[in-house]
Design a protein around this motif. Structure first.
Motif, PDB file in Angstrom:
ATOM      1  N   THR A 103       0.847  -1.505  -0.088  1.00 59.67           N
ATOM      2  CA  THR A 103      -0.043  -0.090   0.040  1.00 59.67           C
ATOM      3  C   THR A 103       0.528   1.337   0.189  1.00 59.67           C
ATOM      4  OG1 THR A 103      -1.392  -1.077   1.283  1.00 59.67           O
ATOM      5  CG2 THR A 103      -1.551   1.253   0.974  1.00 59.67           C
ATOM      6  N   PRO A 104       0.826   2.341  -0.538  1.00 58.27           N
ATOM      7  CA  PRO A 104       1.881   3.024  -1.075  1.00 58.27           C
ATOM      8  C   PRO A 104       1.451   4.284   0.051  1.00 58.27           C
ATOM      9  CG  PRO A 104      -0.368   3.181  -2.802  1.00 58.27           C
ATOM     10  CD  PRO A 104      -0.213   2.383  -1.956  1.00 58.27           C
ATOM     11  N   ARG A 105       2.239   4.328   1.396  1.00 65.51           N
ATOM     12  CA  ARG A 105       1.803   4.891   2.317  1.00 65.51           C
ATOM     13  C   ARG A 105       3.224   5.329   2.724  1.00 65.51           C
ATOM     14  NH1 ARG A 105      -1.493   1.569   5.434  1.00 65.51           N
ATOM     15  NH2 ARG A 105      -0.743  -0.770   5.882  1.00 65.51           N
ATOM     16  N   ASP A 106       3.679   6.176   3.526  1.00 65.41           N
ATOM     17  CA  ASP A 106       4.926   6.309   4.406  1.00 65.41           C
ATOM     18  C   ASP A 106       4.884   5.911   5.571  1.00 65.41           C
ATOM     19  OD1 ASP A 106       7.083   7.283   4.898  1.00 65.41           O
ATOM     20  OD2 ASP A 106       6.811   9.274   6.011  1.00 65.41           O
ATOM     21  N   CYS A 107       6.105   4.908   5.705  1.00 66.88           N
ATOM     22  CA  CYS A 107       6.158   3.756   6.874  1.00 66.88           C
ATOM     23  C   CYS A 107       7.502   3.991   7.197  1.00 66.88           C
ATOM     24  CB  CYS A 107       5.866   2.267   6.272  1.00 66.88           C
ATOM     25  SG  CYS A 107       4.364   2.117   5.525  1.00 66.88           S
ATOM     26  N   THR A 108       8.235   5.513   7.458  1.00 64.70           N
ATOM     27  CA  THR A 108       8.964   5.941   7.715  1.00 64.70           C
ATOM     28  C   THR A 108       8.666   5.710   9.618  1.00 64.70           C
ATOM     29  OG1 THR A 108       9.092   7.862   7.316  1.00 64.70           O
ATOM     30  CG2 THR A 108      10.446   6.796   5.953  1.00 64.70           C
ATOM     31  N   PRO A 109       9.652   5.038   9.742  1.00 68.44           N
ATOM     32  CA  PRO A 109       9.519   5.334  11.238  1.00 68.44           C
ATOM     33  C   PRO A 109       9.569   6.917  12.078  1.00 68.44           C
ATOM     34  CG  PRO A 109      11.395   4.246  11.844  1.00 68.44           C
ATOM     35  CD  PRO A 109      11.049   4.417  10.129  1.00 68.44           C
ATOM     36  N   ARG A 110       8.631   7.958  12.747  1.00 70.72           N
ATOM     37  CA  ARG A 110       8.992   8.717  13.105  1.00 70.72           C
ATOM     38  C   ARG A 110       8.625   9.308  14.872  1.00 70.72           C
ATOM     39  NH1 ARG A 110       4.311   8.898   9.723  1.00 70.72           N
ATOM     40  NH2 ARG A 110       4.533   9.836   7.817  1.00 70.72           N
ATOM     41  N   THR A 111       8.495   8.419  15.874  1.00 69.19           N
ATOM     42  CA  THR A 111       8.160   8.166  17.109  1.00 69.19           C
ATOM     43  C   THR A 111       9.754   7.890  17.556  1.00 69.19           C
ATOM     44  OG1 THR A 111       6.619   6.207  17.527  1.00 69.19           O
ATOM     45  CG2 THR A 111       5.555   8.181  17.199  1.00 69.19           C
ATOM     46  N   LEU A 112      10.142   8.408  18.761  1.00 64.42           N
ATOM     47  CA  LEU A 112      11.320   7.137  19.493  1.00 64.42           C
ATOM     48  C   LEU A 112      11.165   5.679  19.196  1.00 64.42           C
ATOM     49  CD1 LEU A 112      12.575   9.659  22.097  1.00 64.42           C
ATOM     50  CD2 LEU A 112      13.474   8.808  19.466  1.00 64.42           C
ATOM     51  N   GLU A 113       9.800   5.450  19.873  1.00 64.72           N
ATOM     52  CA  GLU A 113       9.296   4.101  20.365  1.00 64.72           C
ATOM     53  C   GLU A 113       8.524   3.729  19.011  1.00 64.72           C
ATOM     54  OE1 GLU A 113       7.746   6.321  23.567  1.00 64.72           O
ATOM     55  OE2 GLU A 113       7.989   6.717  21.438  1.00 64.72           O
ATOM     56  N   GLU A 114       8.918   4.113  17.421  1.00 62.61           N
ATOM     57  CA  GLU A 114       8.533   3.048  16.392  1.00 62.61           C
ATOM     58  C   GLU A 114      10.456   3.057  15.619  1.00 62.61           C
ATOM     59  OE1 GLU A 114       6.618   5.737  13.601  1.00 62.61           O
ATOM     60  OE2 GLU A 114       4.959   5.833  15.013  1.00 62.61           O
ATOM     61  N   LYS A 115      11.940   4.496  15.975  1.00 62.23           N
ATOM     62  CA  LYS A 115      12.879   4.223  15.942  1.00 62.23           C
ATOM     63  C   LYS A 115      13.137   2.946  16.220  1.00 62.23           C
ATOM     64  CE  LYS A 115      13.004   8.946  14.436  1.00 62.23           C
ATOM     65  NZ  LYS A 115      12.971  10.210  14.308  1.00 62.23           N
ATOM     66  N   ILE A 116      12.740   2.657  17.571  1.00 59.16           N
ATOM     67  CA  ILE A 116      13.757   2.025  18.517  1.00 59.16           C
ATOM     68  C   ILE A 116      13.255   0.513  17.868  1.00 59.16           C
ATOM     69  CG2 ILE A 116      13.968   1.260  21.253  1.00 59.16           C
ATOM     70  CD1 ILE A 116      13.799   3.772  21.797  1.00 59.16           C
ATOM     71  N   VAL A 117      11.954   0.248  17.769  1.00 54.71           N
ATOM     72  CA  VAL A 117      11.976  -1.213  17.423  1.00 54.71           C
ATOM     73  C   VAL A 117      12.591  -1.121  16.214  1.00 54.71           C
ATOM     74  CG1 VAL A 117      10.218  -2.902  16.538  1.00 54.71           C
ATOM     75  CG2 VAL A 117       9.837  -1.108  19.171  1.00 54.71           C
ATOM     76  N   ALA A 118      12.469  -0.576  15.328  1.00 54.39           N
ATOM     77  CA  ALA A 118      12.552  -0.622  14.078  1.00 54.39           C
ATOM     78  C   ALA A 118      14.538  -1.095  13.953  1.00 54.39           C
ATOM     79  CB  ALA A 118      13.131   0.287  12.674  1.00 54.39           C
TER      80      ALA A 118
END
Length: 161
Positions: A103-118
């Motif tokens: 699905t064409p949507r932005d899936c880049t991590p933004r929050t600290l929690e998203e970034k930490i898990v990635a």
């Protein structure tokens, strides 16, 4: 969410014991980056444990999208679903998703929690923690933009340790 509840959801979704062990290893590493009080440790732990829930459906790149849908269908907090959707590498742009038949949507991590898990997921191969250098070597076939994003994410998250 308690660990045993997350593990039960992974099993219910069809995840193998190997995937579950990987998710636990990612959770353990992710929590080493979550000591700052501005980071929601519970969200990091839950997101890391469930980040590969979509692997009960597929093991290709679609597992992140499938996992987000599973989380939403289970009524989980949307913040968890977003962590699951954005954990691939250092995230994917809407254009990259489109090229990969996602699905064409932005899936880049933004929050600290998203970034930490990635980032933690990038550094766990199976259940073994690897170096950033090893991760980048494994990513050599990826486009330069994606490799650079992985590196920049690492620089940002490593500051939290």
């Amino acid at each position: 969410m308690r660990e045993q509840d997350c593990i039960a959801l992974l099993r219910h979704a069809g995840c193998s014991e190997g995937v579950i062990a990987h998710c636990r290893a990612v959770r353990d590493l992710a929590l080493t980056y979550a000591s700052d009080p501005i980071v929601d440790r519970d969200l990091v732990a839950t997101g890391a444990l469930l980040h590969d829930i979509g692997r009960g459906v597929t093991h290709d790149l679609h597992h992140a999208e499938a996992g987000g849908a599973i989380c939403r269908s289970l009524g989980l907090d949307d913040a968890v679903a977003v962590i699951v959707e954005r954990h691939i590498g250092a995230g994917l742009t809407a254009e990259e998703c489109s090229v990969l038949n996602l699905t064409p949507r932005d899936c880049t991590p933004r929050t600290l929690e998203e970034k930490i898990v990635a980032h933690a997921d990038n550094l766990v191969k199976g259940t073994r923690i690897i170096t950033l250098e090893e991760r980048l070597a494994r990513a050599i076939a990826l486009p330069r933009r994606q490799r650079e994003r992985i590196y920049r994410l690492a620089l940002e998250v490593e500051l939290l340790r």
